[in-house]
Design a protein around this motif. Structure first.
Motif, PDB file in Angstrom:
ATOM      1  N   ASP A  20      75.776  43.281  19.898  1.00  0.00           N
ATOM      2  CA  ASP A  20      74.542  43.707  19.241  1.00  0.00           C
ATOM      3  C   ASP A  20      73.957  44.915  19.947  1.00  0.00           C
ATOM      4  N   VAL A  21      73.489  45.871  19.144  1.00  0.00           N
ATOM      5  CA  VAL A  21      72.848  47.084  19.646  1.00  0.00           C
ATOM      6  C   VAL A  21      71.367  47.010  19.269  1.00  0.00           C
ATOM      7  N   TYR A  22      70.485  47.093  20.269  1.00  0.00           N
ATOM      8  CA  TYR A  22      69.037  47.014  20.066  1.00  0.00           C
ATOM      9  C   TYR A  22      68.369  48.290  20.560  1.00  0.00           C
ATOM     10  N   ASN A  23      67.217  48.610  19.946  1.00  0.00           N
ATOM     11  CA  ASN A  23      66.418  49.696  20.509  1.00  0.00           C
ATOM     12  C   ASN A  23      65.482  49.117  21.562  1.00  0.00           C
ATOM     13  N   THR A  24      64.670  49.959  22.171  1.00  0.00           N
ATOM     14  CA  THR A  24      63.821  49.504  23.276  1.00  0.00           C
ATOM     15  C   THR A  24      62.694  48.585  22.820  1.00  0.00           C
ATOM     16  N   ASN A  25      62.441  48.512  21.514  1.00  0.00           N
ATOM     17  CA  ASN A  25      61.426  47.597  20.985  1.00  0.00           C
ATOM     18  C   ASN A  25      62.020  46.248  20.598  1.00  0.00           C
ATOM     19  N   GLY A  26      63.313  46.066  20.847  1.00  0.00           N
ATOM     20  CA  GLY A  26      63.960  44.796  20.530  1.00  0.00           C
ATOM     21  C   GLY A  26      64.405  44.657  19.091  1.00  0.00           C
ATOM     22  N   VAL A  27      64.460  45.757  18.363  1.00  0.00           N
ATOM     23  CA  VAL A  27      64.898  45.738  16.970  1.00  0.00           C
ATOM     24  C   VAL A  27      66.420  45.886  16.934  1.00  0.00           C
ATOM     25  N   LEU A  28      67.078  44.949  16.233  1.00  0.00           N
ATOM     26  CA  LEU A  28      68.535  45.014  16.092  1.00  0.00           C
ATOM     27  C   LEU A  28      68.895  46.214  15.227  1.00  0.00           C
ATOM     28  N   LEU A  29      69.652  47.140  15.804  1.00  0.00           N
ATOM     29  CA  LEU A  29      70.088  48.337  15.085  1.00  0.00           C
ATOM     30  C   LEU A  29      71.444  48.132  14.425  1.00  0.00           C
ATOM     31  N   LYS A  30      72.315  47.393  15.096  1.00  0.00           N
ATOM     32  CA  LYS A  30      73.668  47.197  14.578  1.00  0.00           C
ATOM     33  C   LYS A  30      74.289  45.956  15.206  1.00  0.00           C
ATOM     34  N   ARG A  31      74.959  45.160  14.403  1.00  0.00           N
ATOM     35  CA  ARG A  31      75.783  44.058  14.909  1.00  0.00           C
ATOM     36  C   ARG A  31      77.233  44.462  14.668  1.00  0.00           C
ATOM     37  N   ILE A  32      77.982  44.522  15.752  1.00  0.00           N
ATOM     38  CA  ILE A  32      79.397  44.896  15.691  1.00  0.00           C
ATOM     39  C   ILE A  32      80.216  43.626  15.767  1.00  0.00           C
ATOM     40  N   SER A  33      81.147  43.488  14.847  1.00  0.00           N
ATOM     41  CA  SER A  33      82.031  42.325  14.837  1.00  0.00           C
ATOM     42  C   SER A  33      83.431  42.751  15.235  1.00  0.00           C
ATOM     43  N   GLY A  34      84.022  41.984  16.153  1.00  0.00           N
ATOM     44  CA  GLY A  34      85.390  42.254  16.572  1.00  0.00           C
ATOM     45  C   GLY A  34      86.385  41.827  15.513  1.00  0.00           C
ATOM     46  N   PRO A  35      87.667  41.901  15.818  1.00  0.00           N
ATOM     47  CA  PRO A  35      88.704  41.637  14.827  1.00  0.00           C
ATOM     48  C   PRO A  35      88.729  40.204  14.296  1.00  0.00           C
ATOM     49  N   LEU A  36      88.244  39.236  15.063  1.00  0.00           N
ATOM     50  CA  LEU A  36      88.278  37.840  14.612  1.00  0.00           C
ATOM     51  C   LEU A  36      86.969  37.382  13.971  1.00  0.00           C
ATOM     52  N   ASN A  37      85.899  38.164  14.138  1.00  0.00           N
ATOM     53  CA  ASN A  37      84.593  37.853  13.559  1.00  0.00           C
ATOM     54  C   ASN A  37      84.140  36.426  13.911  1.00  0.00           C
ATOM     55  N   VAL A  38      84.235  36.072  15.186  1.00  0.00           N
ATOM     56  CA  VAL A  38      83.868  34.735  15.648  1.00  0.00           C
ATOM     57  C   VAL A  38      82.439  34.763  16.182  1.00  0.00           C
ATOM     58  N   TYR A  39      81.582  33.968  15.557  1.00  0.00           N
ATOM     59  CA  TYR A  39      80.201  33.831  16.020  1.00  0.00           C
ATOM     60  C   TYR A  39      80.144  32.764  17.105  1.00  0.00           C
ATOM     61  N   PRO A  40      79.208  32.906  18.059  1.00  0.00           N
ATOM     62  CA  PRO A  40      79.111  31.888  19.115  1.00  0.00           C
ATOM     63  C   PRO A  40      78.614  30.562  18.552  1.00  0.00           C
ATOM     64  N   LYS A  41      79.156  29.478  19.065  1.00  0.00           N
ATOM     65  CA  LYS A  41      78.728  28.134  18.684  1.00  0.00           C
ATOM     66  C   LYS A  41      78.387  27.379  19.957  1.00  0.00           C
ATOM     67  N   TYR A  42      77.128  26.981  20.055  1.00  0.00           N
ATOM     68  CA  TYR A  42      76.661  26.275  21.238  1.00  0.00           C
ATOM     69  C   TYR A  42      75.998  24.981  20.811  1.00  0.00           C
ATOM     70  N   SER A  43      75.948  24.044  21.722  1.00  0.00           N
ATOM     71  CA  SER A  43      75.187  22.818  21.512  1.00  0.00           C
ATOM     72  C   SER A  43      74.478  22.497  22.823  1.00  0.00           C
ATOM     73  N   VAL A  44      73.525  21.583  22.748  1.00  0.00           N
ATOM     74  CA  VAL A  44      72.802  21.160  23.939  1.00  0.00           C
ATOM     75  C   VAL A  44      73.249  19.753  24.283  1.00  0.00           C
ATOM     76  N   LYS A  45      73.678  19.576  25.510  1.00  0.00           N
ATOM     77  CA  LYS A  45      74.099  18.263  25.993  1.00  0.00           C
ATOM     78  C   LYS A  45      73.234  17.896  27.184  1.00  0.00           C
ATOM     79  N   THR A  46      73.095  16.613  27.435  1.00  0.00           N
ATOM     80  CA  THR A  46      72.292  16.150  28.557  1.00  0.00           C
ATOM     81  C   THR A  46      73.201  15.795  29.720  1.00  0.00           C
TER      82      THR A  46
END
Length: 140
Positions: A20-46
């Motif tokens: 992700d490319v952001y400007n100094t105000n925190g606005v997303l300018l561009k989301r770049i996707s690699g060749p597999l286009n895999v988004y992060p998947k997280y969960s919360v465990k105790t």
């Protein structure tokens, strides 16, 4: 990481191939996707009664492990290997414009885990951990 001129900051999501490319105000300018286009998947465990962030080992990949920046380019160290294989070394560099255009893919002669730029001397340095720790220099 922040561009040398301080105009943008770049975030690479761990265990995916998104940048992700952001400007100094925190606005997303561009989301770049690699060749597999895999988004992060997280969960919360105790663990010991405290919440802990956990990644999805089944779908996660070793994506962009490190990035180096100029004012107009993103140099991203890429693997693309499933996370469950526990291989964190990368043999590919993807060079993007700040607009998200893939400009070049470079196949390295060694698998690296970290990169940094020496802009005044137009060099890229990389660190290899395995089979033995070594530092490599590439003239750009």
């Amino acid at each position: 990481k922040v561009t040398p001129d301080g105009s943008k900051y770049i975030i690479s999501a761990q265990y995916s191939d998104l940048i992700d490319v952001y400007n100094t105000n925190g606005v997303l300018l561009k989301r770049i996707s690699g060749p597999l286009n895999v988004y992060p998947k997280y969960s919360v465990k105790t663990l010991n009664n405290y919440p802990r962030l956990s990644h999805d080992k089944k779908d996660a990949i070793t994506g962009y492990m490190d990035i180096a920046l100029t004012n107009d380019k993103i140099i991203a160290l890429y693997s693309g290997i499933p996370l469950e294989q526990n291989e964190f070394d990368c043999k590919f560099l993807h060079v993007f414009s700040m607009k998200g255009e893939l400009l070049e893919t470079v196949i390295l002669d060694h698998k690296l885990v970290r990169i940094t730029l020496d802009t005044p001397n137009n060099r890229l340095y990389g660190i290899q951990f395995s089979p033995i720790p070594e530092i490599y220099m590439y003239q750009l």
